[in-house]
Enzyme design. Structure first.
Site, PDB file in Angstrom:
ATOM      1  N   GLU A 152      -1.353  -6.263   8.383  1.00 54.11           N
ATOM      2  CA  GLU A 152      -0.145  -6.766   8.352  1.00 54.11           C
ATOM      3  C   GLU A 152       0.048  -8.026  10.033  1.00 54.11           C
ATOM      4  O   GLU A 152      -0.580  -8.275  10.368  1.00 54.11           O
ATOM      5  CB  GLU A 152      -0.164  -5.414   8.475  1.00 54.11           C
ATOM      6  CG  GLU A 152       1.695  -4.621   8.972  1.00 54.11           C
ATOM      7  CD  GLU A 152       3.023  -5.741   8.267  1.00 54.11           C
ATOM      8  OE1 GLU A 152       2.855  -6.582   8.162  1.00 54.11           O
ATOM      9  OE2 GLU A 152       3.472  -4.519   7.239  1.00 54.11           O
ATOM     10  N   HIS A 167       0.764  -1.202  -0.402  1.00 54.94           N
ATOM     11  CA  HIS A 167      -0.426   0.361  -0.166  1.00 54.94           C
ATOM     12  C   HIS A 167       0.877   0.844  -0.394  1.00 54.94           C
ATOM     13  O   HIS A 167       2.155   1.285   0.265  1.00 54.94           O
ATOM     14  CB  HIS A 167      -0.634   0.155   1.006  1.00 54.94           C
ATOM     15  CG  HIS A 167       0.000   0.222   2.143  1.00 54.94           C
ATOM     16  ND1 HIS A 167       0.091   1.063   3.101  1.00 54.94           N
ATOM     17  CD2 HIS A 167      -0.271  -0.595   3.725  1.00 54.94           C
ATOM     18  CE1 HIS A 167       0.832   1.073   3.864  1.00 54.94           C
ATOM     19  NE2 HIS A 167       0.388  -0.256   4.605  1.00 54.94           N
TER      20      HIS A 167
END
Length: 202
Positions: free
Chosen positions: A79, A9
């Site tokens: 994550e 990202h």
């Protein structure tokens, strides 16, 4: 056979300041938006059999700005859970634990390297069968994608520590002579406008 495209990202406020960000659901900075839009050129021409993304807003927004249609959101792409280290920098943590290395020590009240590796193993197993249909894109985060790269080539999750990954970059996993290899790693798209350089993480 297609390739597995790993897309990190774009920049967030915390990635810019190198603060560990897992479950905190931050949006992109203005620079992160520019980075994500620049990914369109890097992904042009790829026919994706599937696009999977982390459920975090920063990953989903990056996919949207990069021109990708997300087929499925998968919690296994989130994550690394940093537990009590969420929002802290490595320098801050090492002020208390000078020898701390996330790749071997994990995070208190968070995940161990083995737990993160197990998640990414499930993702890789899920998408491998789709490669005969074309490329597969995984839109996610620095540490989780670094672990994916390590596991693809048979390294333990800790091997991800050898694979730096910047914001809004594209990497590719694939095959050579029947063996799993890293085809490309940490490639930034051509910058769009000013101030769109990638930012490192940890």
């Amino acid at each position: 056979m297609g390739e597995i495209m790993l897309i990190r990202h774009g920049e967030t406020e915390w990635s810019a300041s190198r603060r560990h960000t897992s479950y905190t659901d931050l949006g992109l900075t203005d620079n992160g938006v520019r980075q994500a839009r620049a990914l369109r050129a890097a992904l042009a021409g790829h026919r994706f059999a599937a696009v999977l993304a982390s459920p975090r807003a920063r990953a989903l927004r990056t996919a949207e700005l990069a021109g990708l249609r997300v087929d499925d959101v998968d919690d296994d792409l989130v994550e690394w859970n940093y537990g009590r280290y969420e929002g802290r920098t490595t320098a801050e943590i090492r002020g208390e634990r000078p020898d701390w290395v996330i790749w071997t020590d994990g995070c208190p009240d968070g995940e161990s390297p083995e737990q993160v590796g197990a998640r990414l193993d499930r993702i890789l197993a899920r998408v491998t069968g789709l490669l005969e249909q074309g490329d597969v894109a995984l839109v996610a985060h620095a540490h989780s994608l670094r672990v994916a790269g390590a596991r693809w080539i048979g390294l333990p999750a800790a091997g991800g520590g050898l694979l730096r990954l910047d914001t809004a970059t594209v990497s590719a996993l694939g095959h050579e002579h029947g063996r799993r290899v890293i085809l490309r790693w940490n490639q930034a798209p051509p910058p769009v406008g000013s101030g769109s350089a990638v930012t490192a993480r940890h």
